[in-house]
Design an enzyme around this catalytic site. Structure first.
Site, PDB file in Angstrom:
ATOM      1  N   ASP A 192      -4.645   3.484  -2.000  1.00  0.00           N
ATOM      2  CA  ASP A 192      -4.479   2.206  -2.700  1.00  0.00           C
ATOM      3  C   ASP A 192      -4.057   1.142  -1.684  1.00  0.00           C
ATOM      4  O   ASP A 192      -3.576   1.453  -0.593  1.00  0.00           O
ATOM      5  CB  ASP A 192      -3.417   2.315  -3.810  1.00  0.00           C
ATOM      6  CG  ASP A 192      -3.318   1.039  -4.620  1.00  0.00           C
ATOM      7  OD1 ASP A 192      -4.352   0.608  -5.173  1.00  0.00           O
ATOM      8  OD2 ASP A 192      -2.240   0.432  -4.658  1.00  0.00           O
ATOM      9  N   SER A 193      -4.208  -0.113  -2.110  1.00  0.00           N
ATOM     10  CA  SER A 193      -3.765  -1.206  -1.253  1.00  0.00           C
ATOM     11  C   SER A 193      -2.234  -1.205  -1.101  1.00  0.00           C
ATOM     12  O   SER A 193      -1.713  -1.785  -0.164  1.00  0.00           O
ATOM     13  CB  SER A 193      -4.225  -2.537  -1.851  1.00  0.00           C
ATOM     14  OG  SER A 193      -3.770  -2.623  -3.190  1.00  0.00           O
TER      15      SER A 193
ATOM     16  N   GLY B  84      -6.662  -7.991  -3.408  1.00  0.00           N
ATOM     17  CA  GLY B  84      -7.419  -8.747  -4.411  1.00  0.00           C
ATOM     18  C   GLY B  84      -7.876 -10.134  -4.008  1.00  0.00           C
ATOM     19  O   GLY B  84      -8.835 -10.651  -4.558  1.00  0.00           O
TER      20      GLY B  84
ATOM     21  N   CYS C  34      -7.406   2.185  -6.036  1.00  0.00           N
ATOM     22  CA  CYS C  34      -7.419   0.719  -6.043  1.00  0.00           C
ATOM     23  C   CYS C  34      -8.729   0.224  -6.669  1.00  0.00           C
ATOM     24  O   CYS C  34      -9.819   0.527  -6.177  1.00  0.00           O
ATOM     25  CB  CYS C  34      -7.313   0.233  -4.599  1.00  0.00           C
ATOM     26  SG  CYS C  34      -7.325  -1.538  -4.419  1.00  0.00           S
ATOM     27  N   ASN C  35      -8.608  -0.534  -7.749  1.00  0.00           N
ATOM     28  CA  ASN C  35      -9.808  -1.074  -8.406  1.00  0.00           C
ATOM     29  C   ASN C  35     -10.560  -2.018  -7.477  1.00  0.00           C
ATOM     30  O   ASN C  35     -11.791  -2.061  -7.482  1.00  0.00           O
ATOM     31  CB  ASN C  35      -9.419  -1.849  -9.662  1.00  0.00           C
ATOM     32  CG  ASN C  35      -9.033  -0.941 -10.804  1.00  0.00           C
ATOM     33  OD1 ASN C  35      -9.837  -0.676 -11.678  1.00  0.00           O
ATOM     34  ND2 ASN C  35      -7.805  -0.447 -10.798  1.00  0.00           N
ATOM     35  N   THR C  36      -9.810  -2.786  -6.688  1.00  0.00           N
ATOM     36  CA  THR C  36     -10.447  -3.751  -5.791  1.00  0.00           C
ATOM     37  C   THR C  36     -11.271  -3.013  -4.740  1.00  0.00           C
ATOM     38  O   THR C  36     -12.445  -3.334  -4.511  1.00  0.00           O
ATOM     39  CB  THR C  36      -9.367  -4.633  -5.118  1.00  0.00           C
ATOM     40  OG1 THR C  36      -8.600  -5.271  -6.141  1.00  0.00           O
ATOM     41  CG2 THR C  36      -9.975  -5.677  -4.219  1.00  0.00           C
TER      42      THR C  36
ATOM     43  N   GLU D 244       4.992  -7.205  -8.566  1.00  0.00           N
ATOM     44  CA  GLU D 244       5.643  -6.728  -7.337  1.00  0.00           C
ATOM     45  C   GLU D 244       6.998  -7.400  -7.120  1.00  0.00           C
ATOM     46  O   GLU D 244       7.873  -6.845  -6.473  1.00  0.00           O
ATOM     47  CB  GLU D 244       4.724  -6.922  -6.131  1.00  0.00           C
ATOM     48  CG  GLU D 244       3.485  -6.074  -6.288  1.00  0.00           C
ATOM     49  CD  GLU D 244       2.958  -5.448  -5.014  1.00  0.00           C
ATOM     50  OE1 GLU D 244       3.377  -5.863  -3.917  1.00  0.00           O
ATOM     51  OE2 GLU D 244       2.110  -4.548  -5.125  1.00  0.00           O
TER      52      GLU D 244
ATOM     53  N   CYS E   2      -7.074  -3.062 -12.931  1.00  0.00           N
ATOM     54  CA  CYS E   2      -6.172  -3.265 -11.792  1.00  0.00           C
ATOM     55  C   CYS E   2      -5.025  -2.260 -11.930  1.00  0.00           C
ATOM     56  O   CYS E   2      -4.497  -2.079 -13.031  1.00  0.00           O
ATOM     57  CB  CYS E   2      -5.628  -4.692 -11.790  1.00  0.00           C
ATOM     58  SG  CYS E   2      -4.347  -4.959 -10.542  1.00  0.00           S
ATOM     59  N   THR E   3      -4.685  -1.644 -10.819  1.00  0.00           N
ATOM     60  CA  THR E   3      -3.647  -0.607 -10.845  1.00  0.00           C
ATOM     61  C   THR E   3      -2.311  -1.080 -11.407  1.00  0.00           C
ATOM     62  O   THR E   3      -1.561  -0.292 -11.966  1.00  0.00           O
ATOM     63  CB  THR E   3      -3.392  -0.109  -9.409  1.00  0.00           C
ATOM     64  OG1 THR E   3      -3.207  -1.256  -8.570  1.00  0.00           O
ATOM     65  CG2 THR E   3      -4.525   0.748  -8.906  1.00  0.00           C
ATOM     66  N   HIS E   4      -2.010  -2.361 -11.207  1.00  0.00           N
ATOM     67  CA  HIS E   4      -0.683  -2.865 -11.590  1.00  0.00           C
ATOM     68  C   HIS E   4      -0.539  -3.150 -13.087  1.00  0.00           C
ATOM     69  O   HIS E   4       0.557  -3.131 -13.620  1.00  0.00           O
ATOM     70  CB  HIS E   4      -0.384  -4.176 -10.859  1.00  0.00           C
ATOM     71  CG  HIS E   4      -0.082  -4.010  -9.411  1.00  0.00           C
ATOM     72  ND1 HIS E   4      -0.939  -3.398  -8.536  1.00  0.00           N
ATOM     73  CD2 HIS E   4       1.003  -4.381  -8.678  1.00  0.00           C
ATOM     74  CE1 HIS E   4      -0.408  -3.413  -7.323  1.00  0.00           C
ATOM     75  NE2 HIS E   4       0.768  -4.001  -7.381  1.00  0.00           N
TER      76      HIS E   4
HETATM   77  N1  DGL Z   1      -4.578  -2.139  -6.240  1.00  0.00           N
HETATM   78  C1  DGL Z   1      -5.222  -3.378  -6.569  1.00  0.00           C
HETATM   79  C2  DGL Z   1      -6.273  -3.142  -7.661  1.00  0.00           C
HETATM   80  O1  DGL Z   1      -6.224  -2.183  -8.406  1.00  0.00           O
HETATM   81  C3  DGL Z   1      -4.229  -4.427  -7.019  1.00  0.00           C
HETATM   82  C4  DGL Z   1      -3.386  -4.974  -5.911  1.00  0.00           C
HETATM   83  C5  DGL Z   1      -4.185  -5.658  -4.830  1.00  0.00           C
HETATM   84  O2  DGL Z   1      -4.766  -6.733  -5.060  1.00  0.00           O
HETATM   85  O3  DGL Z   1      -4.206  -5.111  -3.743  1.00  0.00           O
HETATM   86  O4  DGL Z   1      -7.163  -3.930  -7.790  1.00  0.00           O
END
Ligand code: DGL
Length: 270
Positions: free
Chosen positions: A6-7, A39, A69-71, A155, A187-189
């Site tokens: 993940d990011s 993102g 990470c979705n991104t 965050e 998005c993970t968050h």
């Molecule tokens: N992990 C990212 C996602 O799921 C969200 C945080 C980011 O932008 O890095 O898209």
């Protein structure tokens, strides 16, 4: 071992259900916190960061990498799959993302064929969710909305404040007006604000996010792919890597995800 990339911290919303549902495996989590959030980065950067993560995780012995990470899944997954897996004789390694499992679940969940997707700017601009949904069913209407302010709010631990909820309401106004019955938290968050999403969207809208769905689908995938499953080590180890401050990573993880973890190792990817 199974590597989860993940990011930053967000992929813990995917790691946690994986560890709950498939506890027997070794897990290696890599959060590229030093360069998060992804993102708002360009596609070129997201691809470069993802390549570096994949090379690092394969060099550490990962046999299966999950892009939590979705991104990164939206922008870079097919790129790294082609670069590191295609054409090679290597059938014992895999890189999987979160989009296809969630898209499959969404087309099963929707009754009125109207699905909403929220995510980072890069995820929404890539149109990757729409593409995956349309591969499964081209007749579905997909309504997307980028919500770039939510990750920093979460965050900074400001997501329970009225300011965050009021911004969320503004973001959701357009998708809500499209009469969707299913909303993908791409998005993970966002699962950390799932109650607010549910309240704003109302009872008739089913809210999906990648954590449990990815874990369920992975369980099924491993049953169907013994050539991968048998390569995964099963000593129940959990190792955490971050490209930024390990103490901060440990504190954030324990506070927000309720998992006690050993001190992460700091690594450099570039
Ligand atoms: N992990 C990212 C996602 O799921 C969200 C945080 C980011 O932008 O890095 O898209």
């Amino acid at each position: 071992m199974i590597a989860v990339f993940d990011s930053g911290y967000g992929g813990l919303t995917v790691l946690k259900p994986l560890m709950d549902q498939l506890p027997e495996y070794d897990y290696l989590y890599l959060g590229d916190n030093a360069r998060a959030p992804y993102g708002n980065h360009s596609s070129e950067n997201i691809k470069k960061f993802s390549e570096q993560a994949v090379e690092y995780l394969f060099s550490k012995g990962a046999k299966l990498i999950i892009f939590a990470c979705n991104t990164a899944s939206s922008v870079a997954l097919s790129h790294v799959q082609q670069k590191y897996l295609n054409g090679s004789k290597e059938t014992e390694k895999k890189i999987l993302g979160v989009l296809i499992p969630v898209a499959e679940e969404a087309i099963t969940a929707t009754k009125n064929h109207r699905i909403g997707v929220v995510g980072t700017r890069a995820t929404i601009n890539s149109d990757a969710y729409t593409t995956e949904i349309h591969k499964l069913n081209p007749n579905i209407n997909v309504y997307s909305k980028a919500c770039p302010l939510l990750v920093p709010f979460i965050e900074e631990d400001w997501h329970t404040k009225p300011e965050a909820v009021s911004i969320l309401k503004k973001y959701l106004k357009s998708v809500k007006s499209c009469n969707i019955d299913t909303l993908i938290l791409g998005c993970t968050h966002y699962p950390l604000m799932i109650k607010d999403f549910a309240r704003i969207m109302g009872k008739k809208v089913k809210i999906l996010h990648s954590g449990n769905i990815t874990a369920n689908k992975l369980k099924d995938y491993l049953l169907r792919h013994p050539e991968i499953e048998t390569k995964l080590s099963k000593k129940k180890t959990r190792t955490f890597l971050t490209t930024d401050d390990p103490t901060k990573f440990k504190e954030f993880t324990e506070k927000h995800f309720g998992i006690k973890i050993s001190m992460p190792q700091k690594v450099a990817l570039d």
